[in-house]
Design an enzyme around this catalytic site. Structure first.
Site, PDB file in Angstrom:
ATOM      1  N   SER A 118      -3.909   3.887  -5.396  1.00  0.00           N
ATOM      2  CA  SER A 118      -4.080   4.881  -4.187  1.00  0.00           C
ATOM      3  C   SER A 118      -4.899   6.071  -4.551  1.00  0.00           C
ATOM      4  O   SER A 118      -5.136   6.738  -3.391  1.00  0.00           O
ATOM      5  CB  SER A 118      -2.501   5.395  -4.059  1.00  0.00           C
ATOM      6  N   HIS A 139      -7.399  -1.304  -1.467  1.00  0.00           N
ATOM      7  CA  HIS A 139      -6.105  -0.808  -1.219  1.00  0.00           C
ATOM      8  C   HIS A 139      -5.472  -1.213   0.296  1.00  0.00           C
ATOM      9  O   HIS A 139      -6.008  -0.799   1.314  1.00  0.00           O
ATOM     10  CB  HIS A 139      -6.858   0.923  -1.211  1.00  0.00           C
ATOM     11  N   GLU A 151      -8.448  -0.550   2.499  1.00  0.00           N
ATOM     12  CA  GLU A 151      -9.399   0.135   2.334  1.00  0.00           C
ATOM     13  C   GLU A 151     -10.112  -0.361   1.224  1.00  0.00           C
ATOM     14  O   GLU A 151      -9.729  -0.911   0.092  1.00  0.00           O
ATOM     15  CB  GLU A 151      -9.110   1.749   1.528  1.00  0.00           C
ATOM     16  N   ASN A 189      -5.212   8.547   1.258  1.00  0.00           N
ATOM     17  CA  ASN A 189      -4.284   9.459   0.931  1.00  0.00           C
ATOM     18  C   ASN A 189      -4.743  10.909   0.896  1.00  0.00           C
ATOM     19  O   ASN A 189      -4.120  11.926   0.589  1.00  0.00           O
ATOM     20  CB  ASN A 189      -3.797   9.012  -0.503  1.00  0.00           C
TER      21      ASN A 189
HETATM   22  N1  NAD Z   1       3.894   2.375  -2.280  1.00  0.00           N
HETATM   23  C1  NAD Z   1       3.093   2.419  -1.646  1.00  0.00           C
HETATM   24  O1  NAD Z   1       3.233   2.682  -0.306  1.00  0.00           O
HETATM   25  C2  NAD Z   1       1.494   2.212  -1.884  1.00  0.00           C
HETATM   26  C3  NAD Z   1       0.660   1.736  -1.132  1.00  0.00           C
HETATM   27  C4  NAD Z   1      -0.696   1.526  -1.415  1.00  0.00           C
HETATM   28  C5  NAD Z   1      -0.887   1.596  -2.526  1.00  0.00           C
HETATM   29  N2  NAD Z   1      -0.061   1.884  -3.581  1.00  0.00           N
HETATM   30  C6  NAD Z   1      -0.405   1.741  -4.940  1.00  0.00           C
HETATM   31  O2  NAD Z   1       0.201   0.328  -5.489  1.00  0.00           O
HETATM   32  C7  NAD Z   1       0.438   0.179  -6.819  1.00  0.00           C
HETATM   33  C8  NAD Z   1       1.876   0.019  -6.875  1.00  0.00           C
HETATM   34  O3  NAD Z   1       2.611   0.911  -6.486  1.00  0.00           O
HETATM   35  P1  NAD Z   1       4.124   0.301  -5.868  1.00  0.00           P
HETATM   36  O4  NAD Z   1       4.694   1.063  -4.749  1.00  0.00           O
HETATM   37  O5  NAD Z   1       4.163  -1.139  -5.649  1.00  0.00           O
HETATM   38  O6  NAD Z   1       4.983   0.729  -7.445  1.00  0.00           O
HETATM   39  P2  NAD Z   1       6.211   0.067  -7.855  1.00  0.00           P
HETATM   40  O7  NAD Z   1       6.874   1.240  -8.739  1.00  0.00           O
HETATM   41  O8  NAD Z   1       7.083  -0.468  -6.764  1.00  0.00           O
HETATM   42  O9  NAD Z   1       5.986  -1.215  -8.676  1.00  0.00           O
HETATM   43  C9  NAD Z   1       5.062  -1.039  -9.975  1.00  0.00           C
HETATM   44  C10 NAD Z   1       5.377  -2.427 -10.451  1.00  0.00           C
HETATM   45  O10 NAD Z   1       4.379  -2.544 -11.640  1.00  0.00           O
HETATM   46  C11 NAD Z   1       5.183  -3.195 -12.917  1.00  0.00           C
HETATM   47  N3  NAD Z   1       4.313  -2.780 -13.919  1.00  0.00           N
HETATM   48  C12 NAD Z   1       4.183  -1.598 -14.833  1.00  0.00           C
HETATM   49  N4  NAD Z   1       3.272  -1.765 -15.707  1.00  0.00           N
HETATM   50  C13 NAD Z   1       2.915  -2.898 -15.864  1.00  0.00           C
HETATM   51  C14 NAD Z   1       2.057  -3.904 -16.607  1.00  0.00           C
HETATM   52  N5  NAD Z   1       1.512  -3.273 -17.715  1.00  0.00           N
HETATM   53  N6  NAD Z   1       1.950  -5.197 -16.321  1.00  0.00           N
HETATM   54  C15 NAD Z   1       2.503  -5.633 -15.245  1.00  0.00           C
HETATM   55  N7  NAD Z   1       3.406  -5.021 -14.365  1.00  0.00           N
HETATM   56  C16 NAD Z   1       3.412  -3.650 -14.534  1.00  0.00           C
HETATM   57  C17 NAD Z   1       6.336  -2.590 -12.841  1.00  0.00           C
HETATM   58  O11 NAD Z   1       7.485  -3.144 -13.648  1.00  0.00           O
HETATM   59  C18 NAD Z   1       6.876  -2.383 -11.377  1.00  0.00           C
HETATM   60  O12 NAD Z   1       7.531  -3.557 -10.835  1.00  0.00           O
HETATM   61  C19 NAD Z   1       0.011   1.983  -7.300  1.00  0.00           C
HETATM   62  O13 NAD Z   1      -1.072   1.970  -7.827  1.00  0.00           O
HETATM   63  C20 NAD Z   1       0.086   2.657  -6.000  1.00  0.00           C
HETATM   64  O14 NAD Z   1      -0.417   3.767  -6.101  1.00  0.00           O
HETATM   65  C21 NAD Z   1       1.309   2.213  -3.186  1.00  0.00           C
END
Ligand code: NAD
Length: 283
Positions: A118, A139, A151, A189
């Site tokens: 993000s 993204h 994005e 963001n």
């Molecule tokens: N939540 C949102 O609305 C949103 C929107 C767009 C982008 N993002 C981005 O997407 C990404 C994920 O966000 P999220 O909300 O799904 O987070 P989340 O916390 O729901 O999930 C993250 C997952 O990554 C796993 N993980 C951590 N280290 C790891 C590794 N080394 N290998 C494999 N898996 C691993 C964790 O176990 C977890 O299940 C982030 O970069 C976030 O900024 C989030």
């Protein structure tokens, strides 16, 4: 048959895997936490069911999508991805850097390595690999099966061919790609998080209740979801991580995370995923 691997099976990784599998890609979903993989498979099945009930998919298409989805603890635990890896792990710089160093070794030499970060610099992530020309930001928005925007963020070294192929893939997934430059928080963001942060300051300072803040923004600004309900959907830990990157990398105190946000995260009130954030989700 196209193959993709999605690294991280949380909120976003499960949605991304869902969309790829639905559009005919053999999809390997990887997470280090086995329970995250179980939850992801359940939520993908439930969301596909919802699409069937709404008439957007046939039961056969749902079954075919689930049949194309494999989960594993490591990248080599399933079919090797031929073309693309989308990283959607925790929004933590060092975690992503390590994943990209590992991916560079594990993925086929010509594979595109995309990140769903993000806010973290695509150029800095790409520099962890020996293939920066093949690294790009892809993204997706939350919830991925519903939101049309992707994005597309070029790092300094990202090639035209990588960008063109990523745009082509996003379009084939039924999404609308928009290209933006690599700057902290990109566009989405950079604009969204200061609004969410300000809404949290309003609550902390007693200007209004969370309900009232969200009602003002929904009825007054025509937002479908108020900023605090949206923060709960995104995950308060994710919001905090993004604000910290904006604050540090842009060096401007206008991005300072609200202390109440830090308190909520410290208390484990992370929003929908933990059952409670600014609002209660009855778990
Ligand atoms: N939540 C949102 O609305 C949103 C929107 C767009 C982008 N993002 C981005 O997407 C990404 C994920 O966000 P999220 O909300 O799904 O987070 P989340 O916390 O729901 O999930 C993250 C997952 O990554 C796993 N993980 C951590 N280290 C790891 C590794 N080394 N290998 C494999 N898996 C691993 C964790 O176990 C977890 O299940 C982030 O970069 C976030 O900024 C989030």
């Amino acid at each position: 048959m196209s193959r993709v691997a999605v690294v991280g099976a949380g909120t976003m990784g499960s949605g991304i895997a869902h969309v790829f599998a639905q559009h005919g890609w053999d999809t390997l979903l990887v997470d280090t936490v086995p329970a995250a993989l179980d939850r992801a498979r359940q939520s993908i099945a439930a969301n596909l069911d919802r699409q069937v009930k709404k008439g957007g998919l046939t039961p056969d298409q749902k079954a075919a999508a689930l049949g194309r989805l494999v989960t594993a603890a490591t990248l080599d635990g399933g079919n090797p991805p031929a073309e693309l890896v989308v990283e959607a792990a925790t929004e933590h710089r060092e975690t992503k850097f390590q994943i990209f160093r590992d991916l560079d070794r594990a993925a086929p030499p010509g594979a595109i390595l995309a990140t769903n970060t993000s806010s973290i610099s695509i150029t800095a992530i790409a520099a962890q690999t020996a293939r920066p020309g093949l690294v790009i930001g892809m993204h997706f928005m939350n919830p991925v099966p519903v939101m049309p925007l992707v994005e597309i963020i070029r790092g300094l070294e990202t090639t035209d061919a990588t960008t063109a192929r990523t745009v082509e893939i996003a379009t084939a997934l039924g999404k609308t790609p928009v290209e933006v430059r690599d700057a902290p928080g990109f566009v989405s963001n950079r604009v969204l998080m200061p609004m969410i942060n300000e809404a949290i300051f309003c609550v902390m300072e007693g200007v209004a209740t969370p309900e009232s803040v969200d009602t003002v923004m929904k009825l007054g600004m025509n937002h479908p979801l108020g900023p605090l309900a949206l923060a709960d959907l995104i995950g308060l830990d994710v919001c905090l991580a993004i604000l910290e990157v904006l604050h540090r990398d842009l060096g401007d105190d206008k991005y300072r995370p609200c202390p109440l946000l830090r308190t909520m995260v410290a208390a484990g009130r992370l929003g929908r995923k933990s059952g409670r954030g600014f609002f209660d989700y009855g778990r």
